[in-house]
Motif scaffolding. Structure first.
Motif, PDB file in Angstrom:
ATOM      1  N   LEU A 128       0.926  -1.162   0.107  1.00 46.36           N
ATOM      2  CA  LEU A 128      -0.239   0.073   0.028  1.00 46.36           C
ATOM      3  C   LEU A 128       0.996   1.481   0.015  1.00 46.36           C
ATOM      4  CD1 LEU A 128      -3.046   0.615   0.157  1.00 46.36           C
ATOM      5  CD2 LEU A 128      -2.704   1.026   2.770  1.00 46.36           C
ATOM      6  N   MET A 129       1.781   1.156   0.742  1.00 43.90           N
ATOM      7  CA  MET A 129       2.649   2.332   0.930  1.00 43.90           C
ATOM      8  C   MET A 129       4.228   1.927   1.125  1.00 43.90           C
ATOM      9  SD  MET A 129       3.863   5.483   1.344  1.00 43.90           S
ATOM     10  CE  MET A 129       2.207   6.390   1.207  1.00 43.90           C
ATOM     11  N   PRO A 130       4.781   1.721  -0.168  1.00 40.92           N
ATOM     12  CA  PRO A 130       6.392   1.085  -0.208  1.00 40.92           C
ATOM     13  C   PRO A 130       7.345   2.199  -0.034  1.00 40.92           C
ATOM     14  CG  PRO A 130       5.321   1.358  -2.393  1.00 40.92           C
ATOM     15  CD  PRO A 130       4.361   1.718  -1.323  1.00 40.92           C
ATOM     16  N   PHE A 131       6.962   3.781   0.022  1.00 42.15           N
ATOM     17  CA  PHE A 131       7.961   4.532  -0.016  1.00 42.15           C
ATOM     18  C   PHE A 131       8.402   5.008   1.386  1.00 42.15           C
ATOM     19  CE2 PHE A 131       4.715   5.769  -3.517  1.00 42.15           C
ATOM     20  CZ  PHE A 131       5.565   5.085  -4.557  1.00 42.15           C
ATOM     21  N   GLU A 132       9.623   5.542   1.630  1.00 45.83           N
ATOM     22  CA  GLU A 132      10.045   6.038   2.851  1.00 45.83           C
ATOM     23  C   GLU A 132       9.599   7.318   3.478  1.00 45.83           C
ATOM     24  OE1 GLU A 132      12.224   3.595   4.466  1.00 45.83           O
ATOM     25  OE2 GLU A 132      11.339   2.524   2.839  1.00 45.83           O
ATOM     26  N   ASN A 133       8.263   7.611   2.974  1.00 50.24           N
ATOM     27  CA  ASN A 133       7.783   8.667   3.453  1.00 50.24           C
ATOM     28  C   ASN A 133       7.545   8.991   4.842  1.00 50.24           C
ATOM     29  OD1 ASN A 133       5.737   8.763   0.497  1.00 50.24           O
ATOM     30  ND2 ASN A 133       7.649   9.826   0.672  1.00 50.24           N
ATOM     31  N   THR A 134       7.597  10.122   5.569  1.00 52.03           N
ATOM     32  CA  THR A 134       7.407  10.422   6.985  1.00 52.03           C
ATOM     33  C   THR A 134       6.249  11.057   7.270  1.00 52.03           C
ATOM     34  OG1 THR A 134       8.955  11.992   7.000  1.00 52.03           O
ATOM     35  CG2 THR A 134       9.745   9.741   7.545  1.00 52.03           C
ATOM     36  N   ILE A 135       5.835  11.030   8.577  1.00 50.24           N
ATOM     37  CA  ILE A 135       4.482  11.840   8.731  1.00 50.24           C
ATOM     38  C   ILE A 135       4.871  13.041   9.071  1.00 50.24           C
ATOM     39  CG2 ILE A 135       2.617  12.021  10.542  1.00 50.24           C
ATOM     40  CD1 ILE A 135       2.158   9.578   8.875  1.00 50.24           C
ATOM     41  N   THR A 136       4.108  14.085   8.656  1.00 52.51           N
ATOM     42  CA  THR A 136       4.333  15.512   8.924  1.00 52.51           C
ATOM     43  C   THR A 136       3.163  16.179   9.016  1.00 52.51           C
ATOM     44  OG1 THR A 136       6.099  15.486   6.986  1.00 52.51           O
ATOM     45  CG2 THR A 136       5.224  17.610   7.629  1.00 52.51           C
ATOM     46  N   ILE A 137       3.297  17.188  10.170  1.00 46.91           N
ATOM     47  CA  ILE A 137       1.879  17.758  10.487  1.00 46.91           C
ATOM     48  C   ILE A 137       2.126  19.221  10.271  1.00 46.91           C
ATOM     49  CG2 ILE A 137       0.792  18.398  12.440  1.00 46.91           C
ATOM     50  CD1 ILE A 137       1.226  15.929  13.767  1.00 46.91           C
ATOM     51  N   LEU A 138       1.084  19.986   9.648  1.00 51.33           N
ATOM     52  CA  LEU A 138       1.118  21.249   9.052  1.00 51.33           C
ATOM     53  C   LEU A 138       0.223  22.158   9.710  1.00 51.33           C
ATOM     54  CD1 LEU A 138       1.866  20.834   5.318  1.00 51.33           C
ATOM     55  CD2 LEU A 138       3.534  21.062   6.755  1.00 51.33           C
ATOM     56  N   GLU A 139       0.358  23.374  10.275  1.00 53.18           N
ATOM     57  CA  GLU A 139      -0.386  24.360  10.714  1.00 53.18           C
ATOM     58  C   GLU A 139      -0.629  25.277   9.447  1.00 53.18           C
ATOM     59  OE1 GLU A 139      -1.566  27.574  14.307  1.00 53.18           O
ATOM     60  OE2 GLU A 139      -0.045  25.989  14.441  1.00 53.18           O
ATOM     61  N   ILE A 140      -1.691  25.518   8.924  1.00 54.55           N
ATOM     62  CA  ILE A 140      -1.674  26.347   7.740  1.00 54.55           C
ATOM     63  C   ILE A 140      -2.985  27.394   7.895  1.00 54.55           C
ATOM     64  CG2 ILE A 140      -1.124  24.714   5.979  1.00 54.55           C
ATOM     65  CD1 ILE A 140      -3.698  24.077   4.978  1.00 54.55           C
ATOM     66  N   LYS A 141      -2.786  28.272   7.285  1.00 59.40           N
ATOM     67  CA  LYS A 141      -4.043  29.472   7.216  1.00 59.40           C
ATOM     68  C   LYS A 141      -5.287  28.845   6.450  1.00 59.40           C
ATOM     69  CE  LYS A 141      -3.641  33.627   6.952  1.00 59.40           C
ATOM     70  NZ  LYS A 141      -3.362  35.213   6.526  1.00 59.40           N
ATOM     71  N   GLY A 142      -6.348  29.574   6.885  1.00 61.85           N
ATOM     72  CA  GLY A 142      -7.646  29.183   6.263  1.00 61.85           C
ATOM     73  C   GLY A 142      -7.700  29.366   4.709  1.00 61.85           C
ATOM     74  N   SER A 143      -6.777  30.337   4.330  1.00 65.30           N
ATOM     75  CA  SER A 143      -6.685  30.854   2.844  1.00 65.30           C
ATOM     76  C   SER A 143      -6.064  29.872   1.990  1.00 65.30           C
ATOM     77  CB  SER A 143      -5.987  32.145   2.717  1.00 65.30           C
ATOM     78  OG  SER A 143      -4.798  32.358   3.317  1.00 65.30           O
ATOM     79  N   ASP A 144      -4.892  29.082   2.710  1.00 62.86           N
ATOM     80  CA  ASP A 144      -3.966  28.234   2.084  1.00 62.86           C
ATOM     81  C   ASP A 144      -5.068  26.882   2.043  1.00 62.86           C
ATOM     82  OD1 ASP A 144      -1.971  29.738   1.425  1.00 62.86           O
ATOM     83  OD2 ASP A 144      -1.082  29.422   3.183  1.00 62.86           O
ATOM     84  N   LEU A 145      -5.723  26.637   3.107  1.00 68.86           N
ATOM     85  CA  LEU A 145      -6.662  25.415   2.893  1.00 68.86           C
ATOM     86  C   LEU A 145      -7.649  25.642   1.883  1.00 68.86           C
ATOM     87  CD1 LEU A 145      -7.560  22.871   4.127  1.00 68.86           C
ATOM     88  CD2 LEU A 145      -8.972  24.012   6.008  1.00 68.86           C
ATOM     89  N   LEU A 146      -8.028  26.813   1.495  1.00 72.41           N
ATOM     90  CA  LEU A 146      -9.029  26.899   0.423  1.00 72.41           C
ATOM     91  C   LEU A 146      -8.336  26.426  -0.791  1.00 72.41           C
ATOM     92  CD1 LEU A 146     -10.753  29.875   1.645  1.00 72.41           C
ATOM     93  CD2 LEU A 146     -11.805  27.615   1.612  1.00 72.41           C
ATOM     94  N   ILE A 147      -6.882  27.079  -0.826  1.00 76.39           N
ATOM     95  CA  ILE A 147      -6.107  26.739  -2.033  1.00 76.39           C
ATOM     96  C   ILE A 147      -5.979  25.318  -2.149  1.00 76.39           C
ATOM     97  CG2 ILE A 147      -3.950  27.055  -3.010  1.00 76.39           C
ATOM     98  CD1 ILE A 147      -3.824  29.812  -1.929  1.00 76.39           C
ATOM     99  N   LEU A 148      -5.599  24.500  -1.231  1.00 73.93           N
ATOM    100  CA  LEU A 148      -5.619  23.244  -1.283  1.00 73.93           C
ATOM    101  C   LEU A 148      -6.943  22.483  -1.572  1.00 73.93           C
ATOM    102  CD1 LEU A 148      -4.180  20.465  -0.612  1.00 73.93           C
ATOM    103  CD2 LEU A 148      -4.724  20.495   1.657  1.00 73.93           C
TER     104      LEU A 148
END
Length: 249
Positions: A128-148
């Protein structure tokens, strides 16, 4: 003396030029080796790696949970079962690190396989997830959340957890978090993984977080612990489609 020394060097040089040098370039002729089942095994190599192979296969086949249904993967559907499973697990992993995390986000391309009905093994999660990706937590502005959210809409939906989106004509129609609209001036915490937080998959809206927490936790390790915890609680994977991403006409 200088003239004699010069003549000695000159004669020696002429002698070397006239001789056949043993260092002349030779023609390189390729040698072809046929590798097939007819080659005998090198028992010393086999005996060296066999214990590692046995240990690895034992771990990969270790059952950690059970899925009540087949969790499909889709490149075209806005919401699909293995995407919901992945996003929900990601959200729980994030909340263990920071209880104030409210949302999770992944991409269709980051989920590499489906999850079969029945036994879930360590190997299932590696697929399902073979990559070496690591967990990341982001705090973002609501304006950036709308862009996402608009990025998610423009790409026909992506795996998300904790919030819902409505899409119309490949554009964001609405986004809700706990039934409420997003305040562009407020901040929100979202869990994802480093590849996406760094701009992978051309994701938009995550490049200027107010705060970023990088963890050493591999995504697949978090997923394995998540499934193991369900099993400890006598629960099975029972992911549903719940309309968290909807396309309206």
């Amino acid at each position: 003396m200088r003239i004699l020394h010069f003549l000695t060097i000159s004669v020696a040089g002429l002698f070397l030029i006239g001789c056949k040098s043993p260092y002349l370039a030779r023609e390189n002729r390729p040698i072809t080796y046929t590798i097939n089942a007819g080659l005998p095994e090198d028992t010393s190599i086999v005996s060296y790696y066999a214990p590692f192979k046995t240990a690895m296969e034992s771990e990969m086949n270790r059952q950690i949970g059970f899925s009540e249904r087949f969790l499909n993967k889709s490149r075209t559907e806005p919401e699909f079962l293995v995407g919901n499973f992945f996003a929900d697990a990601l959200l729980e992993i994030g909340k263990k690190i920071d209880p104030t995390v409210e949302m999770s986000f992944s991409t269709k391309g980051g989920i590499r396989s489906e999850l079969q009905q029945g036994s879930v093994t360590v190997g299932s999660i590696f697929e399902l997830m073979p990559f070496e990706n690591t967990i990341t937590i982001l705090e973002i502005k609501g304006s950036d959340l709308l862009i996402l959210a608009d990025f998610i809409a423009s790409t026909g939906g992506q795996p998300i957890g904790g919030f819902s989106i409505m899409i119309k004509d490949d554009h964001l129609e609405s986004i809700r978090l706990h039934g409420k609209t997003i305040d562009p001036e407020k901040s929100y915490k979202l869990v994802t993984y480093d590849y996406l937080a760094n701009g992978g998959d051309n994701v938009k809206g995550l490049s200027n977080p107010l705060k970023r927490i990088n963890t050493p936790i591999l995504v697949r390790e978090g997923l394995i612990e998540y499934v193991e915890q369900l099993t400890k609680e006598n629960k099975k994977i029972n992911t549903q489609l719940d309309g968290r991403i909807a396309i309206i006409k």
